[in-house]
Design a protein around this motif. Structure first.
Motif, PDB file in Angstrom:
ATOM      1  N   GLY A   5       7.858  -2.890  -9.905  1.00 55.00           N
ATOM      2  CA  GLY A   5       7.722  -2.610  -8.484  1.00 55.00           C
ATOM      3  C   GLY A   5       8.021  -1.146  -8.214  1.00 55.00           C
ATOM      4  O   GLY A   5       9.116  -0.664  -8.498  1.00 55.00           O
ATOM      5  N   GLN A  49      11.385  -7.945  -6.980  1.00 60.30           N
ATOM      6  CA  GLN A  49      11.218  -9.145  -6.154  1.00 60.30           C
ATOM      7  C   GLN A  49      12.566  -9.756  -5.790  1.00 60.30           C
ATOM      8  O   GLN A  49      12.793 -10.135  -4.646  1.00 60.30           O
ATOM      9  CB  GLN A  49      10.337 -10.164  -6.863  1.00 60.30           C
ATOM     10  CG  GLN A  49       9.873 -11.268  -5.958  1.00 60.30           C
ATOM     11  CD  GLN A  49       8.799 -12.117  -6.615  1.00 60.30           C
ATOM     12  OE1 GLN A  49       8.680 -12.165  -7.835  1.00 60.30           O
ATOM     13  NE2 GLN A  49       8.017 -12.788  -5.803  1.00 60.30           N
ATOM     14  N   ALA A  63       0.675  -6.827   3.915  1.00 55.48           N
ATOM     15  CA  ALA A  63       0.002  -6.994   2.631  1.00 55.48           C
ATOM     16  C   ALA A  63      -1.282  -6.174   2.633  1.00 55.48           C
ATOM     17  O   ALA A  63      -2.025  -6.165   3.617  1.00 55.48           O
ATOM     18  CB  ALA A  63      -0.300  -8.460   2.372  1.00 55.48           C
ATOM     19  N   GLU A  65      -4.774  -5.619   0.626  1.00 52.44           N
ATOM     20  CA  GLU A  65      -5.732  -6.170  -0.338  1.00 52.44           C
ATOM     21  C   GLU A  65      -6.720  -5.071  -0.722  1.00 52.44           C
ATOM     22  O   GLU A  65      -6.935  -4.127   0.033  1.00 52.44           O
ATOM     23  CB  GLU A  65      -6.497  -7.342   0.291  1.00 52.44           C
ATOM     24  CG  GLU A  65      -5.607  -8.489   0.757  1.00 52.44           C
ATOM     25  CD  GLU A  65      -4.921  -9.217  -0.372  1.00 52.44           C
ATOM     26  OE1 GLU A  65      -5.501  -9.301  -1.474  1.00 52.44           O
ATOM     27  OE2 GLU A  65      -3.787  -9.688  -0.166  1.00 52.44           O
ATOM     28  N   GLN A  70      -1.211  -5.635  -8.623  1.00 55.42           N
ATOM     29  CA  GLN A  70      -1.069  -7.088  -8.557  1.00 55.42           C
ATOM     30  C   GLN A  70      -0.721  -7.508  -7.140  1.00 55.42           C
ATOM     31  O   GLN A  70      -1.186  -8.537  -6.667  1.00 55.42           O
ATOM     32  CB  GLN A  70      -0.006  -7.563  -9.540  1.00 55.42           C
ATOM     33  CG  GLN A  70      -0.410  -7.393 -10.978  1.00 55.42           C
ATOM     34  CD  GLN A  70       0.656  -7.912 -11.915  1.00 55.42           C
ATOM     35  OE1 GLN A  70       1.540  -8.674 -11.533  1.00 55.42           O
ATOM     36  NE2 GLN A  70       0.582  -7.497 -13.170  1.00 55.42           N
ATOM     37  N   GLN A  71       0.140  -6.719  -6.518  1.00 51.57           N
ATOM     38  CA  GLN A  71       0.530  -6.927  -5.124  1.00 51.57           C
ATOM     39  C   GLN A  71       0.794  -5.560  -4.520  1.00 51.57           C
ATOM     40  O   GLN A  71       1.216  -4.642  -5.211  1.00 51.57           O
ATOM     41  CB  GLN A  71       1.795  -7.784  -5.022  1.00 51.57           C
ATOM     42  CG  GLN A  71       1.635  -9.170  -5.608  1.00 51.57           C
ATOM     43  CD  GLN A  71       2.936  -9.934  -5.570  1.00 51.57           C
ATOM     44  OE1 GLN A  71       3.573 -10.039  -4.531  1.00 51.57           O
ATOM     45  NE2 GLN A  71       3.340 -10.457  -6.709  1.00 51.57           N
ATOM     46  N   CYS A  72       0.556  -5.456  -3.217  1.00 51.45           N
ATOM     47  CA  CYS A  72       0.777  -4.184  -2.549  1.00 51.45           C
ATOM     48  C   CYS A  72       1.155  -4.462  -1.097  1.00 51.45           C
ATOM     49  O   CYS A  72       0.518  -5.288  -0.435  1.00 51.45           O
ATOM     50  CB  CYS A  72      -0.494  -3.336  -2.620  1.00 51.45           C
ATOM     51  SG  CYS A  72      -0.325  -1.686  -1.928  1.00 51.45           S
ATOM     52  N   TRP A  73       2.219  -3.803  -0.635  1.00 54.00           N
ATOM     53  CA  TRP A  73       2.644  -3.920   0.756  1.00 54.00           C
ATOM     54  C   TRP A  73       2.869  -2.527   1.317  1.00 54.00           C
ATOM     55  O   TRP A  73       3.282  -1.618   0.601  1.00 54.00           O
ATOM     56  CB  TRP A  73       3.946  -4.705   0.886  1.00 54.00           C
ATOM     57  CG  TRP A  73       3.814  -6.151   0.589  1.00 54.00           C
ATOM     58  CD1 TRP A  73       3.387  -7.141   1.418  1.00 54.00           C
ATOM     59  CD2 TRP A  73       4.118  -6.784  -0.645  1.00 54.00           C
ATOM     60  NE1 TRP A  73       3.411  -8.345   0.776  1.00 54.00           N
ATOM     61  CE2 TRP A  73       3.852  -8.154  -0.505  1.00 54.00           C
ATOM     62  CE3 TRP A  73       4.578  -6.324  -1.881  1.00 54.00           C
ATOM     63  CZ2 TRP A  73       4.039  -9.061  -1.522  1.00 54.00           C
ATOM     64  CZ3 TRP A  73       4.761  -7.225  -2.895  1.00 54.00           C
ATOM     65  CH2 TRP A  73       4.494  -8.576  -2.706  1.00 54.00           C
ATOM     66  N   TYR A 143       4.075  -0.923  -4.532  1.00 52.77           N
ATOM     67  CA  TYR A 143       2.917  -1.081  -5.398  1.00 52.77           C
ATOM     68  C   TYR A 143       3.393  -1.789  -6.662  1.00 52.77           C
ATOM     69  O   TYR A 143       4.206  -1.242  -7.413  1.00 52.77           O
ATOM     70  CB  TYR A 143       2.360   0.312  -5.711  1.00 52.77           C
ATOM     71  CG  TYR A 143       0.957   0.338  -6.211  1.00 52.77           C
ATOM     72  CD1 TYR A 143      -0.119   0.204  -5.339  1.00 52.77           C
ATOM     73  CD2 TYR A 143       0.688   0.540  -7.558  1.00 52.77           C
ATOM     74  CE1 TYR A 143      -1.414   0.265  -5.790  1.00 52.77           C
ATOM     75  CE2 TYR A 143      -0.615   0.602  -8.025  1.00 52.77           C
ATOM     76  CZ  TYR A 143      -1.648   0.468  -7.137  1.00 52.77           C
ATOM     77  OH  TYR A 143      -2.950   0.525  -7.578  1.00 52.77           O
ATOM     78  N   VAL A 144       2.930  -2.992  -6.895  1.00 55.58           N
ATOM     79  CA  VAL A 144       3.406  -3.802  -8.008  1.00 55.58           C
ATOM     80  C   VAL A 144       2.347  -3.811  -9.106  1.00 55.58           C
ATOM     81  O   VAL A 144       1.210  -4.240  -8.886  1.00 55.58           O
ATOM     82  CB  VAL A 144       3.713  -5.250  -7.553  1.00 55.58           C
ATOM     83  CG1 VAL A 144       4.193  -6.089  -8.721  1.00 55.58           C
ATOM     84  CG2 VAL A 144       4.748  -5.226  -6.436  1.00 55.58           C
TER      85      VAL A 144
END
Length: 145
Positions: A5, A49, A63, A65, A70-73, A143-144
């Protein structure tokens, strides 16, 4: 494969453009890293996390997209300021209490002293990162990868 992360502090106006065109975020972060980086970056490693779950003072981000992550906020500057103020109000004793409570829910045991020290140091770094971003009126991106 471990998941990392990475928190980035970005100019608040720059975040708007990235949210309009999220596919440009990956190039922006790579280009910024080659030029000395964004305004600030904090690597929370694979424990990002757990840290986010134990710090409800950080308001949920938006969030994002369409990136390679893998994931982003993202957190706009106003949410960064609000979260930084709440984080500043947490004492070291409260952090230790949270770690004890979290550890008991995981396996029923008390965390060892080194785990407590690591947790408090990580939280101090995270709180300092959010405080500095709030002072600059930056947006924050998680940014994951």
């Amino acid at each position: 494969m471990s998941v990392q992360g990475l928190f980035y502090a970005l100019p608040r106006h720059g975040l708007r453009g990235l949210l309009v065109e999220p596919s440009a975020m990956d190039d922006y972060l790579q280009r910024s890293a080659a030029q000395g980086g964004p305004l600030a970056m904090l690597d929370q490693g694979s424990l990002w996390q757990q840290d986010m779950q134990r710090l409800p003072e950080i308001e949920p981000g938006v969030a994002v997209e369409g990136t390679l992550a893998q994931q982003c906020w993202a957190w706009p500057a106003d949410l960064v300021t609000d979260s930084a103020q709440r984080l500043a109000a947490i004492s070291a004793a409260q952090l230790v209490q949270r770690m004890h409570a979290w550890q008991k829910t995981q396996d029923g045991s008390a965390p060892d002293l080194e785990a407590l020290r690591l947790w408090v140091r990580r939280q101090a770094a995270l709180r300092g990162f959010w405080q500095a971003a709030a002072q600059r009126r930056d947006a924050v991106l998680l940014y994951v990868v």
